[in-house]
Motif scaffolding. Structure first.
Motif, PDB file in Angstrom:
ATOM      1  N   GLU A  62      16.886  11.648   1.116  1.00 21.18           N
ATOM      2  CA  GLU A  62      17.783  11.700   2.282  1.00 21.18           C
ATOM      3  C   GLU A  62      17.217  10.882   3.444  1.00 21.18           C
ATOM      4  O   GLU A  62      17.927  10.082   4.059  1.00 21.18           O
ATOM      5  N   ALA A  63      15.936  11.069   3.754  1.00 19.12           N
ATOM      6  CA  ALA A  63      15.306  10.302   4.837  1.00 19.12           C
ATOM      7  C   ALA A  63      15.222   8.823   4.476  1.00 19.12           C
ATOM      8  O   ALA A  63      15.367   7.954   5.350  1.00 19.12           O
ATOM      9  N   ALA A  64      14.990   8.531   3.204  1.00 23.25           N
ATOM     10  CA  ALA A  64      14.954   7.135   2.754  1.00 23.25           C
ATOM     11  C   ALA A  64      16.307   6.475   2.986  1.00 23.25           C
ATOM     12  O   ALA A  64      16.394   5.366   3.521  1.00 23.25           O
ATOM     13  N   ALA A  65      17.374   7.154   2.598  1.00 20.49           N
ATOM     14  CA  ALA A  65      18.713   6.602   2.762  1.00 20.49           C
ATOM     15  C   ALA A  65      19.047   6.395   4.231  1.00 20.49           C
ATOM     16  O   ALA A  65      19.674   5.395   4.595  1.00 20.49           O
ATOM     17  N   GLU A  66      18.626   7.307   5.083  1.00 24.32           N
ATOM     18  CA  GLU A  66      18.866   7.166   6.526  1.00 24.32           C
ATOM     19  C   GLU A  66      18.154   5.934   7.078  1.00 24.32           C
ATOM     20  O   GLU A  66      18.736   5.146   7.829  1.00 24.32           O
ATOM     21  N   ALA A  67      16.903   5.754   6.708  1.00 22.16           N
ATOM     22  CA  ALA A  67      16.145   4.584   7.180  1.00 22.16           C
ATOM     23  C   ALA A  67      16.764   3.292   6.651  1.00 22.16           C
ATOM     24  O   ALA A  67      16.928   2.318   7.393  1.00 22.16           O
ATOM     25  N   TYR A  68      17.125   3.280   5.375  1.00 21.31           N
ATOM     26  CA  TYR A  68      17.759   2.097   4.798  1.00 21.31           C
ATOM     27  C   TYR A  68      19.109   1.809   5.461  1.00 21.31           C
ATOM     28  O   TYR A  68      19.476   0.657   5.666  1.00 21.31           O
ATOM     29  N   GLY A  69      19.855   2.847   5.790  1.00 24.67           N
ATOM     30  CA  GLY A  69      21.139   2.664   6.457  1.00 24.67           C
ATOM     31  C   GLY A  69      20.987   2.047   7.833  1.00 24.67           C
ATOM     32  O   GLY A  69      21.750   1.150   8.224  1.00 24.67           O
ATOM     33  N   ARG A  70      19.993   2.497   8.580  1.00 21.70           N
ATOM     34  CA  ARG A  70      19.721   1.907   9.895  1.00 21.70           C
ATOM     35  C   ARG A  70      19.294   0.450   9.750  1.00 21.70           C
ATOM     36  O   ARG A  70      19.704  -0.409  10.527  1.00 21.70           O
TER      37      ARG A  70
ATOM     38  N   GLN B 207       0.796  -1.231   0.000  1.00 18.19           N
ATOM     39  CA  GLN B 207       0.000   0.000   0.000  1.00 18.19           C
ATOM     40  C   GLN B 207       0.829   1.282   0.000  1.00 18.19           C
ATOM     41  O   GLN B 207       0.281   2.359  -0.197  1.00 18.19           O
ATOM     42  N   ILE B 208       2.124   1.194   0.209  1.00 24.63           N
ATOM     43  CA  ILE B 208       2.927   2.405   0.395  1.00 24.63           C
ATOM     44  C   ILE B 208       2.844   3.356  -0.787  1.00 24.63           C
ATOM     45  O   ILE B 208       2.609   4.546  -0.612  1.00 24.63           O
ATOM     46  N   ALA B 209       3.025   2.872  -1.979  1.00 31.00           N
ATOM     47  CA  ALA B 209       3.011   3.762  -3.147  1.00 31.00           C
ATOM     48  C   ALA B 209       1.659   4.454  -3.292  1.00 31.00           C
ATOM     49  O   ALA B 209       1.595   5.655  -3.541  1.00 31.00           O
ATOM     50  N   ASP B 210       0.578   3.698  -3.102  1.00 27.94           N
ATOM     51  CA  ASP B 210      -0.760   4.295  -3.215  1.00 27.94           C
ATOM     52  C   ASP B 210      -0.997   5.336  -2.126  1.00 27.94           C
ATOM     53  O   ASP B 210      -1.557   6.397  -2.389  1.00 27.94           O
ATOM     54  N   LEU B 211      -0.583   5.025  -0.897  1.00 28.56           N
ATOM     55  CA  LEU B 211      -0.768   5.976   0.195  1.00 28.56           C
ATOM     56  C   LEU B 211       0.057   7.236  -0.028  1.00 28.56           C
ATOM     57  O   LEU B 211      -0.405   8.345   0.231  1.00 28.56           O
TER      58      LEU B 211
ATOM     59  N   VAL C 124      10.617  -2.706   9.443  1.00 28.07           N
ATOM     60  CA  VAL C 124       9.881  -1.444   9.585  1.00 28.07           C
ATOM     61  C   VAL C 124      10.705  -0.292   9.012  1.00 28.07           C
ATOM     62  O   VAL C 124      10.172   0.570   8.299  1.00 28.07           O
ATOM     63  N   LEU C 125      11.993  -0.276   9.284  1.00 30.50           N
ATOM     64  CA  LEU C 125      12.852   0.776   8.735  1.00 30.50           C
ATOM     65  C   LEU C 125      12.879   0.736   7.209  1.00 30.50           C
ATOM     66  O   LEU C 125      12.885   1.779   6.554  1.00 30.50           O
ATOM     67  N   GLU C 126      12.888  -0.461   6.643  1.00 32.18           N
ATOM     68  CA  GLU C 126      12.841  -0.579   5.180  1.00 32.18           C
ATOM     69  C   GLU C 126      11.521  -0.051   4.625  1.00 32.18           C
ATOM     70  O   GLU C 126      11.492   0.598   3.574  1.00 32.18           O
ATOM     71  N   LEU C 127      10.422  -0.315   5.322  1.00 27.74           N
ATOM     72  CA  LEU C 127       9.132   0.241   4.901  1.00 27.74           C
ATOM     73  C   LEU C 127       9.150   1.763   4.994  1.00 27.74           C
ATOM     74  O   LEU C 127       8.633   2.452   4.103  1.00 27.74           O
ATOM     75  N   MET C 128       9.755   2.287   6.057  1.00 24.46           N
ATOM     76  CA  MET C 128       9.864   3.742   6.205  1.00 24.46           C
ATOM     77  C   MET C 128      10.720   4.322   5.071  1.00 24.46           C
ATOM     78  O   MET C 128      10.389   5.378   4.518  1.00 24.46           O
ATOM     79  N   GLY C 129      11.785   3.627   4.727  1.00 22.53           N
ATOM     80  CA  GLY C 129      12.618   4.073   3.619  1.00 22.53           C
ATOM     81  C   GLY C 129      11.856   4.060   2.304  1.00 22.53           C
ATOM     82  O   GLY C 129      11.955   4.985   1.498  1.00 22.53           O
ATOM     83  N   GLN C 130      11.078   3.015   2.101  1.00 24.75           N
ATOM     84  CA  GLN C 130      10.274   2.913   0.876  1.00 24.75           C
ATOM     85  C   GLN C 130       9.272   4.064   0.808  1.00 24.75           C
ATOM     86  O   GLN C 130       9.089   4.674  -0.245  1.00 24.75           O
ATOM     87  N   LEU C 131       8.647   4.363   1.924  1.00 26.07           N
ATOM     88  CA  LEU C 131       7.682   5.460   1.961  1.00 26.07           C
ATOM     89  C   LEU C 131       8.368   6.787   1.664  1.00 26.07           C
ATOM     90  O   LEU C 131       7.882   7.587   0.852  1.00 26.07           O
ATOM     91  N   GLN C 132       9.492   7.038   2.307  1.00 25.18           N
ATOM     92  CA  GLN C 132      10.205   8.297   2.080  1.00 25.18           C
ATOM     93  C   GLN C 132      10.656   8.417   0.628  1.00 25.18           C
ATOM     94  O   GLN C 132      10.584   9.493   0.036  1.00 25.18           O
ATOM     95  N   ASN C 133      11.086   7.318   0.066  1.00 21.10           N
ATOM     96  CA  ASN C 133      11.477   7.327  -1.348  1.00 21.10           C
ATOM     97  C   ASN C 133      10.274   7.635  -2.239  1.00 21.10           C
ATOM     98  O   ASN C 133      10.375   8.395  -3.194  1.00 21.10           O
ATOM     99  N   ALA C 134       9.130   7.068  -1.913  1.00 16.57           N
ATOM    100  CA  ALA C 134       7.920   7.272  -2.724  1.00 16.57           C
ATOM    101  C   ALA C 134       7.459   8.720  -2.709  1.00 16.57           C
ATOM    102  O   ALA C 134       6.883   9.190  -3.693  1.00 16.57           O
ATOM    103  N   ILE C 135       7.714   9.435  -1.618  1.00 16.53           N
ATOM    104  CA  ILE C 135       7.296  10.844  -1.553  1.00 16.53           C
ATOM    105  C   ILE C 135       8.424  11.795  -1.945  1.00 16.53           C
ATOM    106  O   ILE C 135       8.287  12.999  -1.834  1.00 16.53           O
ATOM    107  N   GLY C 136       9.553  11.227  -2.392  1.00 11.52           N
ATOM    108  CA  GLY C 136      10.633  12.048  -2.903  1.00 11.52           C
ATOM    109  C   GLY C 136      11.627  12.541  -1.875  1.00 11.52           C
ATOM    110  O   GLY C 136      12.415  13.437  -2.162  1.00 11.52           O
ATOM    111  N   ASN C 137      11.626  11.973  -0.690  1.00 12.18           N
ATOM    112  CA  ASN C 137      12.562  12.383   0.349  1.00 12.18           C
ATOM    113  C   ASN C 137      13.715  11.376   0.395  1.00 12.18           C
ATOM    114  O   ASN C 137      13.773  10.502   1.258  1.00 12.18           O
TER     115      ASN C 137
END
Length: 107
Positions: free
Chosen positions: A68-76, A15-19, A53-66
């Motif tokens: 930097e936040a995506a990379a941080e979540a993926y790094g964690r 659902q991340i991309a749709d949300l 959960v961090l990977e999902l957060m990264g996916q969400l941040q990537n989907a909204i164009g953020n």
């Protein structure tokens, strides 16, 4: 959470991309943040569910164009995967590829 967490993660993942596209990304981000906080309070420091959960957060941040936040979540997530799964595990290698977005964001 334990009995059904895989179903929850699969549902969130689908659902991340749709949300994100519908403008409800902030709400989902807050929900994922609350889920991560609960995991941090109830699970050991390094736990695969936290990485998921961090990977999902990264996916969400990537989907909204953020990116930097995506990379941080993926790094964690990668840091957790190395400890939980080992450096050569498929999940860890995937997390490494995602975390490498961090260097691309800073260039």
């Amino acid at each position: 959470l334990r009995a059904r967490h895989y179903a929850l993660y699969r549902a969130l993942d689908s659902q991340i991309a749709d949300l994100a596209a519908s403008g409800r990304a902030q709400c989902l981000n807050e929900a994922l943040g609350a889920l991560l906080k609960a995991l941090e309070e109830t699970q050991q420091q390094y736990h695969p569910q936290k990485a998921t959960v961090l990977e999902l957060m990264g996916q969400l941040q990537n989907a909204i164009g953020n990116a930097e936040a995506a990379a941080e979540a993926y790094g964690r997530a990668y840091s957790i995967r190395v400890v939980c799964n080992g450096a050569d595990a498929n999940e860890t290698r995937k997390a490494f590829r995602l975390s490498s977005l961090r260097s691309a964001c800073k260039e």
